[in-house]
Enzyme design. Structure first.
Site, PDB file in Angstrom:
ATOM      1  N   ASP A 135       0.812  -1.216   0.000  1.00  0.00           N
ATOM      2  CA  ASP A 135       0.000   0.000   0.000  1.00  0.00           C
ATOM      3  C   ASP A 135       0.847   1.268   0.000  1.00  0.00           C
ATOM      4  O   ASP A 135       2.076   1.217   0.141  1.00  0.00           O
ATOM      5  CB  ASP A 135      -0.959   0.000   1.208  1.00  0.00           C
ATOM      6  CG  ASP A 135      -0.289  -0.450   2.505  1.00  0.00           C
ATOM      7  OD1 ASP A 135       0.945  -0.442   2.576  1.00  0.00           O
ATOM      8  OD2 ASP A 135      -1.014  -0.811   3.439  1.00  0.00           O
TER       9      ASP A 135
ATOM     10  N   ASN B 263      -7.091  -2.521  14.733  1.00  0.00           N
ATOM     11  CA  ASN B 263      -8.499  -2.855  14.456  1.00  0.00           C
ATOM     12  C   ASN B 263      -8.619  -4.086  13.552  1.00  0.00           C
ATOM     13  O   ASN B 263      -9.687  -4.364  13.012  1.00  0.00           O
ATOM     14  CB  ASN B 263      -9.203  -1.651  13.804  1.00  0.00           C
ATOM     15  CG  ASN B 263      -8.576  -1.245  12.478  1.00  0.00           C
ATOM     16  OD1 ASN B 263      -7.671  -1.913  11.982  1.00  0.00           O
ATOM     17  ND2 ASN B 263      -9.056  -0.154  11.898  1.00  0.00           N
TER      18      ASN B 263
ATOM     19  N   HIS C 232      -6.982  -4.568  10.663  1.00  0.00           N
ATOM     20  CA  HIS C 232      -6.785  -4.376   9.223  1.00  0.00           C
ATOM     21  C   HIS C 232      -5.501  -5.045   8.736  1.00  0.00           C
ATOM     22  O   HIS C 232      -4.541  -5.215   9.487  1.00  0.00           O
ATOM     23  CB  HIS C 232      -6.849  -2.886   8.826  1.00  0.00           C
ATOM     24  CG  HIS C 232      -5.674  -2.050   9.206  1.00  0.00           C
ATOM     25  ND1 HIS C 232      -5.790  -0.752   9.647  1.00  0.00           N
ATOM     26  CD2 HIS C 232      -4.337  -2.293   9.182  1.00  0.00           C
ATOM     27  CE1 HIS C 232      -4.593  -0.257   9.881  1.00  0.00           C
ATOM     28  NE2 HIS C 232      -3.694  -1.176   9.608  1.00  0.00           N
TER      29      HIS C 232
ATOM     30  N   GLU D 154      -9.676  -1.908   5.829  1.00  0.00           N
ATOM     31  CA  GLU D 154     -10.243  -1.616   7.135  1.00  0.00           C
ATOM     32  C   GLU D 154     -11.438  -2.541   7.404  1.00  0.00           C
ATOM     33  O   GLU D 154     -11.973  -3.144   6.469  1.00  0.00           O
ATOM     34  CB  GLU D 154     -10.707  -0.148   7.158  1.00  0.00           C
ATOM     35  CG  GLU D 154      -9.591   0.863   6.897  1.00  0.00           C
ATOM     36  CD  GLU D 154      -8.650   1.059   8.088  1.00  0.00           C
ATOM     37  OE1 GLU D 154      -8.668   0.250   9.035  1.00  0.00           O
ATOM     38  OE2 GLU D 154      -7.882   2.027   8.059  1.00  0.00           O
TER      39      GLU D 154
HETATM   40  C1  F6R Z   1       1.601  -1.418   6.149  1.00  0.00           C
HETATM   41  C2  F6R Z   1       0.247  -1.897   6.297  1.00  0.00           C
HETATM   42  C3  F6R Z   1      -0.498  -1.884   7.590  1.00  0.00           C
HETATM   43  C4  F6R Z   1       0.367  -2.185   8.803  1.00  0.00           C
HETATM   44  C5  F6R Z   1      -0.453  -2.120  10.081  1.00  0.00           C
HETATM   45  C6  F6R Z   1       0.398  -2.337  11.313  1.00  0.00           C
HETATM   46  O1  F6R Z   1       2.035  -1.533   4.820  1.00  0.00           O
HETATM   47  O2  F6R Z   1      -0.309  -2.309   5.328  1.00  0.00           O
HETATM   48  O3  F6R Z   1      -1.556  -2.806   7.525  1.00  0.00           O
HETATM   49  O4  F6R Z   1       0.928  -3.458   8.656  1.00  0.00           O
HETATM   50  O5  F6R Z   1      -1.080  -0.883  10.168  1.00  0.00           O
HETATM   51  O6  F6R Z   1       1.288  -1.273  11.437  1.00  0.00           O
HETATM   52  P1  F6R Z   1       2.489  -1.296  12.495  1.00  0.00           P
HETATM   53  O7  F6R Z   1       3.372  -2.406  12.081  1.00  0.00           O
HETATM   54  O8  F6R Z   1       3.151   0.038  12.345  1.00  0.00           O
HETATM   55  O9  F6R Z   1       1.871  -1.514  13.819  1.00  0.00           O
END
Ligand code: F6R
Length: 240
Positions: A67, A132, A134, A139
């Site tokens: 992403d 959450n 995701h 989401e």
């Molecule tokens: C990142 C992504 C997100 C993160 C998630 C956890 O490319 O797609 O889904 O993996 O938000 O983020 P961290 O690792 O910073 O807690």
């Protein structure tokens, strides 16, 4: 789903690296699905160190990131393009023209990213998990059938990410381009890493909860080859 619980973040990173190393050792031209965020940084550090120490090469690999934010330049310090170069690409020998990070805000940009992946099959997809539930920027509520698409980020995700934007939620982009769940599920192997108590509810819902879009990561229960590596704090709410 194979769940590996280890002591702390360092151990998560080492364990995840062992999985990654096996993939790239067995297949010189492996296709790597990559994630940003804090969770995989330790894995990437291990990959860089191993490249330096043991010469493990990524010269024939290619990568597809999950992403990217919409509305900030690729060269913005907080773009995922920049993140990947700073935290991984500058330390390994993956050729620049083999690196793919989605970019843009239109339907055509999303279709273009799917097209780039059309003839490849991701050998290992690295994932983190949001507080959450995701994965990527899918989401809660995102249909499992979605491919690469544009999303509006939730308030929770934006406030979680404000730490990278001077703790100012107003600077956090409102939209992102992300691989969809259907895109992610095509990977041959999924490697999800999580650490810290703030991930405990999401990890429990992913592993023990119903397969339901309310927890996007729960879809991974339907994938044939998933390795989840978590530390004790993130594993605290897992069913014994
Ligand atoms: C990142 C992504 C997100 C993160 C998630 C956890 O490319 O797609 O889904 O993996 O938000 O983020 P961290 O690792 O910073 O807690």
């Amino acid at each position: 789903m194979k769940v590996i619980v280890v002591k702390d973040y360092d151990a998560v990173s080492k364990e995840a690296f062992a999985v990654m190393k096996e993939v790239v050792t067995n297949k010189k031209d492996a296709v790597l699905g990559l994630a940003t965020g804090s969770s995989p940084i330790g894995l990437y550090k291990n990959m860089i160190q191993d490249h330096k120490d043991n010469g493990t090469s990524y010269a024939q690999c290619q990568s597809f990131n999950l992403d990217e934010y919409v509305g900030i330049d690729r060269n913005h310090p907080e773009s995922y393009w920049t993140f990947m170069h700073e935290n991984l690409f500058k330390g390994i020998d993956l050729p620049e023209d083999k690196i793919h990070v989605p970019y843009g805000s239109t339907k055509e940009d999303c279709e273009g990213y799917e097209k780039a992946m059309e003839n490849v099959s991701v050998d290992v997809q690295v994932l983190g998990i949001g507080g959450n539930g995701h994965i990527g920027f899918n989401e809660p509520g995102t249909p499992f059938t979605e491919e690469t698409h544009i999303v509006e980020l939730t308030e929770k995700t934006r406030s979680d990410n404000a730490r990278f934007f001077d703790n100012d939620i107003n600077q956090v982009p409102t939209h992102a381009i992300t691989m969809g769940i259907a895109t992610i599920m095509k990977a041959k192997k999924i490697l999800l890493v999580a650490s810290g108590a703030n991930k405990a509810d999401a990890v429990a819902a992913m592993v023990n909860g119903p397969v339901d879009p309310a927890c996007p990561a729960s879809v991974l229960q339907n994938h044939a080859d998933v390795v989840v590596v978590v530390d004790e704090a993130a594993a605290a709410k897992l069913a014994k």
